[in-house]
Design a protein around this motif. Sequence first.
Motif, mmCIF file in Angstrom:
data_model
loop_
_atom_site.group_PDB
_atom_site.id
_atom_site.type_symbol
_atom_site.label_atom_id
_atom_site.label_comp_id
_atom_site.label_asym_id
_atom_site.label_seq_id
_atom_site.Cartn_x
_atom_site.Cartn_y
_atom_site.Cartn_z
ATOM 1 N N UNK A 168 1.145 -1.078 0.766
ATOM 2 C CA UNK A 168 -0.361 -0.442 0.066
ATOM 3 C C UNK A 168 0.658 1.311 -0.443
ATOM 4 N N UNK A 169 2.067 1.209 0.301
ATOM 5 C CA UNK A 169 2.553 2.041 0.272
ATOM 6 C C UNK A 169 3.945 2.600 -1.425
ATOM 7 N N UNK A 170 2.830 3.467 -1.371
ATOM 8 C CA UNK A 170 3.256 4.242 -3.282
ATOM 9 C C UNK A 170 2.536 3.025 -4.144
ATOM 10 N N UNK A 171 2.562 3.555 -5.506
ATOM 11 C CA UNK A 171 2.102 3.138 -6.552
ATOM 12 C C UNK A 171 2.113 1.402 -7.253
ATOM 13 N N UNK A 172 3.735 1.486 -6.766
ATOM 14 C CA UNK A 172 4.202 0.439 -6.487
ATOM 15 C C UNK A 172 3.902 -1.085 -5.659
ATOM 16 N N UNK A 173 4.401 -0.088 -4.865
ATOM 17 C CA UNK A 173 4.836 -0.854 -3.106
ATOM 18 C C UNK A 173 5.745 -0.671 -2.645
ATOM 19 N N UNK A 174 6.340 -0.428 -1.504
ATOM 20 C CA UNK A 174 8.007 -0.123 -0.958
ATOM 21 C C UNK A 174 8.541 -1.343 -0.167
ATOM 22 N N UNK A 175 9.618 -1.680 0.235
ATOM 23 C CA UNK A 175 10.715 -2.688 0.299
ATOM 24 C C UNK A 175 11.389 -2.364 1.267
ATOM 25 N N UNK A 176 11.596 -3.037 2.133
ATOM 26 C CA UNK A 176 11.992 -3.016 3.483
ATOM 27 C C UNK A 176 13.136 -4.383 4.446
ATOM 28 N N UNK A 177 14.113 -3.818 4.659
ATOM 29 C CA UNK A 177 15.133 -5.223 4.342
ATOM 30 C C UNK A 177 16.011 -4.858 5.673
ATOM 31 N N UNK A 178 17.059 -5.266 6.060
ATOM 32 C CA UNK A 178 18.412 -4.471 6.642
ATOM 33 C C UNK A 178 19.726 -6.032 6.100
ATOM 34 N N UNK A 179 20.451 -4.938 6.542
ATOM 35 C CA UNK A 179 21.540 -5.437 5.916
ATOM 36 C C UNK A 179 22.925 -5.626 6.945
ATOM 37 N N UNK A 180 24.274 -6.029 7.482
ATOM 38 C CA UNK A 180 25.019 -5.794 8.323
ATOM 39 C C UNK A 180 26.060 -4.719 7.929
ATOM 40 N N UNK A 181 26.464 -3.912 9.347
ATOM 41 C CA UNK A 181 26.888 -2.730 9.108
ATOM 42 C C UNK A 181 28.334 -2.707 8.257
ATOM 43 N N UNK A 182 28.450 -4.371 8.708
ATOM 44 C CA UNK A 182 29.849 -4.775 7.794
ATOM 45 C C UNK A 182 29.916 -4.519 6.839
ATOM 46 N N UNK A 183 28.761 -4.495 5.501
ATOM 47 C CA UNK A 183 28.587 -4.278 4.815
ATOM 48 C C UNK A 183 28.107 -3.128 4.044
ATOM 49 N N UNK A 184 29.236 -3.137 3.016
ATOM 50 C CA UNK A 184 29.551 -1.357 2.612
ATOM 51 C C UNK A 184 28.305 -0.767 1.631
ATOM 52 N N UNK A 221 18.986 -0.683 8.645
ATOM 53 C CA UNK A 221 17.685 -0.958 7.543
ATOM 54 C C UNK A 221 17.933 -0.214 6.388
ATOM 55 N N UNK A 222 16.919 -0.604 5.331
ATOM 56 C CA UNK A 222 17.600 0.071 4.171
ATOM 57 C C UNK A 222 15.849 -0.188 4.000
ATOM 58 N N UNK A 223 14.939 1.048 2.940
ATOM 59 C CA UNK A 223 13.959 1.080 1.793
ATOM 60 C C UNK A 223 13.898 1.378 0.786
ATOM 61 N N UNK A 224 13.397 0.732 0.042
ATOM 62 C CA UNK A 224 13.155 0.806 -0.881
ATOM 63 C C UNK A 224 11.515 1.546 -1.669
ATOM 64 N N UNK A 225 11.643 2.537 -2.329
ATOM 65 C CA UNK A 225 10.405 3.257 -2.777
ATOM 66 C C UNK A 225 9.809 2.933 -3.932
ATOM 67 N N UNK A 226 9.491 1.645 -4.671
ATOM 68 C CA UNK A 226 9.909 1.087 -6.049
ATOM 69 C C UNK A 226 8.893 1.751 -6.596
ATOM 70 N N UNK A 227 10.019 2.512 -8.282
ATOM 71 C CA UNK A 227 9.494 3.307 -8.781
ATOM 72 C C UNK A 227 8.945 3.021 -10.134
ATOM 73 N N UNK A 228 9.334 1.615 -10.534
ATOM 74 C CA UNK A 228 9.071 1.222 -11.915
ATOM 75 C C UNK A 228 8.600 -1.012 -11.349
ATOM 76 N N UNK A 229 8.406 -1.699 -12.233
ATOM 77 C CA UNK A 229 7.671 -2.301 -11.938
ATOM 78 C C UNK A 229 7.722 -3.530 -13.137
#
Length: 213
Positions: A47-63, A161-169
């Motif tokens: 429901x977040x945005x016209x194509x949706x939004x993705x949430x995740x996480x990565x290790x702090x050690x990951x550049x 944490x990371x967030x990606x607002x989808x602009x194209x699908x």
Amino acid sequence: MYIPKHFDEPRIEVLHELIRARPLSTLVTFSSDGLNANHVPLLLSAEAGPFGTLHGHVARANPLWQDFRKEVEVLAIFHGPEAYITPSWYATKTETGKVVPTWNYAVAHAYGTLRIIDDASWLPAHLAALTAHNEAAFEAPWQLSDAPQEYTEKLMGAIVGIEIVITRLSGKWKVSQNQPAQNQETVIAGLRGQGDDESLAMAALVEAAKAKR
């Protein structure tokens, strides 16, 4: 991604279904040393945005979370069922011999803007939602509260944490739509004969494509 018209899957709800079912993405970013690919589970908020939004996480050690070009879109690739298709399955093999091997697959490509969420108060709710989604099929779902609080808090300090607002699908369903009906039937039978989960999932996609003819 090259998508012939007969393999195009434009329906957002179908692409969302694949993303929910197979949340482990190949996340492609543009870093200081070129393209970078990481494999990150991402939770969809449709429901977040016209194509949706993705949430995740990565290790702090990951550049990844510090080394990416903010002005360049990222790409999250979600892989659906896939299967090798032997020409021996085609009914027309005995008629003309004009058949060759191929590979069937379904994929969803989500493009968007990457935002970093370096916020300790955001992580617990995100991890609880991600865990609930992936534990839903188990008889006794594991919850974040099942582990000692001091243990999970220490681990949360090591992630971002990371967030990606989808602009194209976009989606590509290469599931034998270009084959005549008799070949689709024999491909379905061949896949079912394999018996493994991936082949059975692909058989269902071929059957669904055949029903739309």
